[in-house]
Motif scaffolding. Structure first.
Motif, PDB file in Angstrom:
ATOM      1  N   ARG A 157      40.662  44.442  23.162  1.00 39.20           N
ATOM      2  CA  ARG A 157      41.197  45.800  23.161  1.00 39.20           C
ATOM      3  C   ARG A 157      40.774  46.554  24.414  1.00 39.20           C
ATOM      4  NH1 ARG A 157      41.213  47.954  16.866  1.00 39.20           N
ATOM      5  NH2 ARG A 157      42.406  46.193  16.023  1.00 39.20           N
ATOM      6  N   HIS A 158      39.556  46.329  24.881  1.00 36.32           N
ATOM      7  CA  HIS A 158      39.112  46.993  26.110  1.00 36.32           C
ATOM      8  C   HIS A 158      39.926  46.497  27.296  1.00 36.32           C
ATOM      9  CE1 HIS A 158      36.436  47.887  29.585  1.00 36.32           C
ATOM     10  NE2 HIS A 158      36.293  49.018  28.922  1.00 36.32           N
ATOM     11  N   TRP A 159      40.162  45.187  27.368  1.00 32.22           N
ATOM     12  CA  TRP A 159      40.987  44.623  28.453  1.00 32.22           C
ATOM     13  C   TRP A 159      42.389  45.228  28.425  1.00 32.22           C
ATOM     14  CZ3 TRP A 159      43.922  39.606  27.226  1.00 32.22           C
ATOM     15  CH2 TRP A 159      44.839  39.312  28.246  1.00 32.22           C
ATOM     16  N   ARG A 160      42.995  45.294  27.255  1.00 33.38           N
ATOM     17  CA  ARG A 160      44.371  45.764  27.174  1.00 33.38           C
ATOM     18  C   ARG A 160      44.483  47.252  27.453  1.00 33.38           C
ATOM     19  NH1 ARG A 160      47.631  43.438  22.259  1.00 33.38           N
ATOM     20  NH2 ARG A 160      49.320  43.587  23.783  1.00 33.38           N
ATOM     21  N   LEU A 161      43.429  48.009  27.148  1.00 33.56           N
ATOM     22  CA  LEU A 161      43.459  49.447  27.395  1.00 33.56           C
ATOM     23  C   LEU A 161      43.164  49.774  28.855  1.00 33.56           C
ATOM     24  CD1 LEU A 161      43.758  52.263  26.081  1.00 33.56           C
ATOM     25  CD2 LEU A 161      41.276  52.253  25.769  1.00 33.56           C
ATOM     26  N   THR A 162      42.222  49.038  29.462  1.00 35.19           N
ATOM     27  CA  THR A 162      41.747  49.405  30.801  1.00 35.19           C
ATOM     28  C   THR A 162      42.183  48.439  31.894  1.00 35.19           C
ATOM     29  OG1 THR A 162      39.680  48.133  30.660  1.00 35.19           O
ATOM     30  CG2 THR A 162      39.684  50.366  29.713  1.00 35.19           C
ATOM     31  N   GLY A 163      42.622  47.229  31.533  1.00 34.55           N
ATOM     32  CA  GLY A 163      42.928  46.216  32.533  1.00 34.55           C
ATOM     33  C   GLY A 163      41.711  45.499  33.070  1.00 34.55           C
ATOM     34  N   SER A 164      40.559  45.657  32.442  1.00 38.95           N
ATOM     35  CA  SER A 164      39.312  45.073  32.941  1.00 38.95           C
ATOM     36  C   SER A 164      39.364  43.543  32.950  1.00 38.95           C
ATOM     37  CB  SER A 164      38.137  45.521  32.065  1.00 38.95           C
ATOM     38  OG  SER A 164      36.990  44.730  32.319  1.00 38.95           O
ATOM     39  N   PRO A 165      39.253  42.911  34.130  1.00 37.65           N
ATOM     40  CA  PRO A 165      39.225  41.447  34.158  1.00 37.65           C
ATOM     41  C   PRO A 165      37.966  40.873  33.510  1.00 37.65           C
ATOM     42  CG  PRO A 165      38.830  42.329  36.348  1.00 37.65           C
ATOM     43  CD  PRO A 165      39.202  43.489  35.488  1.00 37.65           C
ATOM     44  N   ARG A 166      36.868  41.601  33.558  1.00 35.61           N
ATOM     45  CA  ARG A 166      35.646  41.115  32.915  1.00 35.61           C
ATOM     46  C   ARG A 166      35.820  41.048  31.405  1.00 35.61           C
ATOM     47  NH1 ARG A 166      30.081  43.621  34.478  1.00 35.61           N
ATOM     48  NH2 ARG A 166      29.428  41.642  33.549  1.00 35.61           N
ATOM     49  N   SER A 167      36.423  42.079  30.829  1.00 36.90           N
ATOM     50  CA  SER A 167      36.647  42.054  29.386  1.00 36.90           C
ATOM     51  C   SER A 167      37.614  40.939  29.011  1.00 36.90           C
ATOM     52  CB  SER A 167      37.172  43.405  28.911  1.00 36.90           C
ATOM     53  OG  SER A 167      36.156  44.392  29.002  1.00 36.90           O
ATOM     54  N   ARG A 168      38.606  40.679  29.849  1.00 40.67           N
ATOM     55  CA  ARG A 168      39.517  39.565  29.589  1.00 40.67           C
ATOM     56  C   ARG A 168      38.742  38.254  29.568  1.00 40.67           C
ATOM     57  NH1 ARG A 168      42.423  35.467  31.927  1.00 40.67           N
ATOM     58  NH2 ARG A 168      44.641  35.281  31.372  1.00 40.67           N
ATOM     59  N   ARG A 169      37.836  38.087  30.528  1.00 42.71           N
ATOM     60  CA  ARG A 169      37.063  36.845  30.606  1.00 42.71           C
ATOM     61  C   ARG A 169      36.127  36.710  29.407  1.00 42.71           C
ATOM     62  NH1 ARG A 169      37.176  31.701  32.324  1.00 42.71           N
ATOM     63  NH2 ARG A 169      35.110  30.933  32.914  1.00 42.71           N
ATOM     64  N   PHE A 170      35.488  37.788  29.028  1.00 44.48           N
ATOM     65  CA  PHE A 170      34.599  37.728  27.867  1.00 44.48           C
ATOM     66  C   PHE A 170      35.390  37.397  26.605  1.00 44.48           C
ATOM     67  CE2 PHE A 170      31.356  39.413  30.524  1.00 44.48           C
ATOM     68  CZ  PHE A 170      30.149  39.298  29.855  1.00 44.48           C
ATOM     69  N   ALA A 171      36.554  38.010  26.447  1.00 45.28           N
ATOM     70  CA  ALA A 171      37.382  37.716  25.274  1.00 45.28           C
ATOM     71  C   ALA A 171      37.783  36.246  25.259  1.00 45.28           C
ATOM     72  CB  ALA A 171      38.618  38.611  25.280  1.00 45.28           C
ATOM     73  N   TYR A 172      38.203  35.722  26.402  1.00 44.74           N
ATOM     74  CA  TYR A 172      38.606  34.315  26.515  1.00 44.74           C
ATOM     75  C   TYR A 172      37.470  33.387  26.100  1.00 44.74           C
ATOM     76  CZ  TYR A 172      39.644  29.933  29.034  1.00 44.74           C
ATOM     77  OH  TYR A 172      39.837  28.616  29.382  1.00 44.74           O
ATOM     78  N   GLN A 173      36.291  33.633  26.624  1.00 43.52           N
ATOM     79  CA  GLN A 173      35.167  32.747  26.342  1.00 43.52           C
ATOM     80  C   GLN A 173      34.698  32.862  24.890  1.00 43.52           C
ATOM     81  OE1 GLN A 173      34.777  30.346  28.071  1.00 43.52           O
ATOM     82  NE2 GLN A 173      33.590  30.607  29.941  1.00 43.52           N
ATOM     83  N   LEU A 174      34.678  34.067  24.357  1.00 43.69           N
ATOM     84  CA  LEU A 174      34.255  34.223  22.961  1.00 43.69           C
ATOM     85  C   LEU A 174      35.265  33.586  22.007  1.00 43.69           C
ATOM     86  CD1 LEU A 174      32.765  37.821  22.819  1.00 43.69           C
ATOM     87  CD2 LEU A 174      31.590  35.707  22.199  1.00 43.69           C
TER      88      LEU A 174
END
Length: 762
Positions: A157-174
């Motif tokens: 949700r943080h990635w989709r709201l802000t575009g954060s690549p770090r949050s995308r990576r954390f979501a992918y790995q988790l």
């Protein structure tokens, strides 16, 4: 988990954390009572009308201009602490456990369960239970599927709201990490192992034992939360990483196979719980667990569209049907239209995990079933004013408020339910209730201090009833604090209007956290106030503290828990024929009182009854004595409930005079004594007022079936806006008053009023 990635504007520093090895014992996953944070003036102000605005919580943050030139607040959501809890693990080969690109990317995302606050203010990550110094293993484990799945949702949700690549990576790995915990072969394929050690070893049977044991031997909360993460992961990645999304879809279908085998195979099977017909096809028999699976299924259905995903649609529809079937009570009657979290008890409600209205709102949209939304609206509009005026999102009402600890999981569940149902159900009155609920994070709580820090992303682990904060910040609290902040950040907060807007005003369309776009009625702004909290709501008069007469015995069992409810105050009064109890009703209430004795209702029609009489204490308040009878033999067949009989509040009709004497007398008692646990007393119009330098926000909730006049003293000097809402949070109009601090309001039957005043306006 510490995968490097380019910084982005929404990220904040993790430097406040101490990176030390997790070598201290684990702590309980429930809230406790520890330490403190410097006091912040972070209370809440919320307003609603249609459209409306309000303010919630932070002291004058910097404001930036949005693309359309309107001022915008700095974001609240900060994933720094959640990232600090992250880790990587390289699990050894285990038959029946695999995940996406395991050979190519052997390091998987993981998440430490707890974070213990150190004397210098930093945090140390740790696992659950005692740690073996030789193996490094914890009695439970270092990581768990419950938290990893929910953390993946927060990062998504943080990635989709802000575009954060770090949050995308954390979501992918988790997501890769939690999918490794899913068992892929054998008779229990599709289920999930709960605990994992830091070296990757799976712990199927932790200590103390969980249910089911082994943890992947049957349906579980962690399976439901995996479905939640897989559904939202599929929706998020389908347009950016089709191969990974396809893998997540496969794993969701594997989880569905387990649910179809172990749970939905019972669809259409109804059971009995203390005489009530309840569904037999909920995950672990619980609506709270099932609701989290429905959130994932709804996300998956949104992503694939109406013509695909037949299995997911069928499962979501059947689960939602089961959740909705639990709705009970109504205006003025326990549990006030709410959805109980478990099918086996009519007596319990708890804030933690109560995502049932959120799930029904999501399912109503995804499946096109508006009746589900009506049930969600009855819960949010009916129960929330009772909670807020009584003290907030308590850990447990069973049915008296026996556990008044409060944690982010409970507050977040109620906050997101209010926002989701307000938007999909066009119920504008839920927005100010959301503002008042969210204020808990910013100081409107028993401690009077903020429990969420937007500078670090830390959410404390809870607040005890006496206001002591547990300053640890484990995964669950961090996740749900972040989910709440994302829900607040995803709304575009307008400035305070001069007056309530007219019905039918245009509604802006803004991007949702889940990727969809829909109409918004905007009503709360999470910035601006700090101040005081004043309440006049629910009070509990214990039976064991009443004045006894005749054949009465106070019973204090070894445990107050009955298996399906809990005795308030640790005991109850047992009344034989002629036995009596007397209480003095609160004399400081600003109006008439509503009274609900909590008694044990049994299936024996010859059990007997209690006769309840009241009389004012003083001549000035004297009136004719009145009497109401409560039949203790109106309970039903035990069925799947843990014990015979149900501990339930029985609302006495009419109102009672403050300061009067309430008496109960047992009559026609059968073979067993009658049990009286407590008396729940609240003003006919209960009150909550939050006030501070930026203004005041008040709630007046009428629990009675007739309108009542009520007065509220509202600090400030400017005009006061009054907004009226019916029992379903629908607008009944509003008005403004000029000058004076005392506001007189006629609160509609079973409805509520919101009173707001901006400080310094004149």
């Amino acid at each position: 988990m510490s995968q490097p990635s380019p910084p982005d504007g929404s990220d904040r520093s993790d430097a406040h954390h101490a990176s030390s090895a997790p070598d201290v014992p684990g702590t309980s996953r429930t809230s406790g009572a520890y330490g403190g944070l410097p006091r912040r003036r972070l209370l809440a102000l919320g307003a609603a009308a249609v459209p409306a605005s309000s303010v919630l919580g932070l002291p004058a943050p910097a404001r930036a201009a949005s693309a359309d030139g309107r001022p915008r607040h700095e974001p609240l959501a900060n994933p720094a602490h959640l990232r600090f809890l992250g880790d990587t693990v390289k699990p050894p080969p285990v038959h029946g456990h695999d995940t996406y690109r395991l050979r190519e990317e052997p390091a998987l995302g993981a998440l430490w369960t707890y974070a213990e606050r150190q004397p210098d203010g930093s945090y140390r990550r740790t696992g659950g239970g005692k740690r073996d110094p030789e193996t490094g293993h914890f009695e439970q484990g270092a990581y768990n599927a419950d938290d990893m799945a929910r953390a993946a949702v927060a990062h998504l949700r943080h990635w989709r709201l802000t575009g954060s690549p770090r949050s995308r990576r954390f979501a992918y790995q988790l997501l890769r990490g939690v999918c490794y915990l899913q068992t892929t072969r054998g008779p229990h394929a599709g289920n999930v192992v709960l605990w994992q050690q830091a070296d990757g070893t799976l712990n199927r049977s932790a200590w103390p034992p969980e249910t089911p044991d082994p943890s992947d031997s049957g349906p579980s909360y962690w399976l439901a939360r995996l479905v939640w993460a897989l559904g939202e992961g599929f929706e998020a990645f389908r347009d950016t990483d089709a191969a990974f999304a396809a893998f997540l879809g496969e794993r969701l279908r594997l989880a569905l196979t387990a649910l179809e085998r172990d749970v939905l195979s019972r669809y259409g099977t109804w059971e009995t719980a203390d005489g009530r017909r309840v569904p037999g096809w909920l995950i672990t028999g619980a609506a709270d667990a099932t609701s989290e699976a429905v959130l994932g299924l709804a996300a998956y259905i949104r992503a694939v569209g109406h013509r695909k995903g037949a299995r997911a649609r069928r499962a979501a529809a059947r689960f939602a049907e089961g959740i909705a079937a639990l709705a009970s009570g109504g205006p003025g009657r326990w549990p006030y239209g709410a959805l109980p979290p478990g099918a086996a008890s009519l007596s319990q409600w708890h804030a933690w995990g109560a995502q049932m209205p959120t799930a029904l709102a999501a399912a109503a949209e995804a499946l096109g079933r508006p009746a589900l939304l009506r049930t969600a609206l009855a819960d949010t509009a009916g129960l929330t004013p009772e909670l807020l005026t009584a003290g907030g999102c308590d850990n447990g009402w069973a049915p008296a408020p026996v556990d008044r600890s409060q944690i982010a999981y409970g507050v977040d569940s109620r906050l997101r339910a209010l926002l989701a149902v307000a938007e999909t159900g066009r119920a504008p009155g839920l927005f100010p209730l959301a503002a008042l609920t969210a204020a808990w994070y910013f100081g409107a709580n028993a401690a009077g201090e903020a429990v969420y820090d937007p500078g670090t992303g830390v959410t404390f682990d809870g607040i005890s009833p006496d206001g002591v904060i547990n300053r640890n910040s484990g995964a669950e609290s961090t996740i749900h604090g972040l989910l709440s902040m994302l829900a607040l950040d995803s709304r575009d907060w307008p400035d305070w209007p001069d007056s309530p807007g007219p019905l039918g005003s245009p509604e802006p369309r803004v991007s949702r956290t889940d990727g969809a776009v829909g109409p918004r009625r905007l009503a709360v702004d999470p910035f601006g106030l700090g101040g005081t909290v004043r309440r006049d709501g629910l009070r509990v008069l214990e039976a064991e503290k009443a004045e006894p007469s005749g054949a009465v015995r106070t019973v204090r069992p070894s445990s107050p828990a009955t298996g399906e409810s809990e005795y308030s105050g640790g005991g109850y009064a047992a009344l034989r024929e002629g036995g009596g109890l007397a209480w003095t009703l609160p004399g400081d209430a600003a109006g008439p009182l509503l009274v609900s004795p909590v008694v044990n209702l049994v299936a024996d029609r010859d059990a007997g009854s209690t006769l309840w009489r009241s009389r004012a204490r003083t001549a000035g308040a004297a009136r004719a004595e009145r009497a109401e009878r409560v039949d203790h033999g109106t309970g039903g067949e035990q069925g799947v409930s843990a014990v015979p009989g149900a501990l339930l509040p029985v609302a006495l009709p009419g109102t009672f005079a403050p300061g009067g004497v309430l008496r109960a007398r047992a009559e026609g008692v059968g073979d067993r004594p009658l049990r009286v646990d407590a008396v729940l007393v609240r003003p006919a119009v209960a009150r909550l007022l939050l006030s501070g330098p930026a203004g005041s926000l008040g709630l007046l909730h009428n629990g009675d079936g007739t309108p009542h006049e009520a007065e509220l003293t509202v600090p400030g000097t400017g005009p006061v806006a009054v907004e009226l809402y019916d029992v379903r949070a629908g607008s009944l109009g509003g008005h403004r008053t000029e000058g004076g601090s005392r506001v007189q309001v006629t609160v509609p039957a079973h409805g509520f009023a919101v009173v707001r005043r901006e400080a310094g306006a004149g």
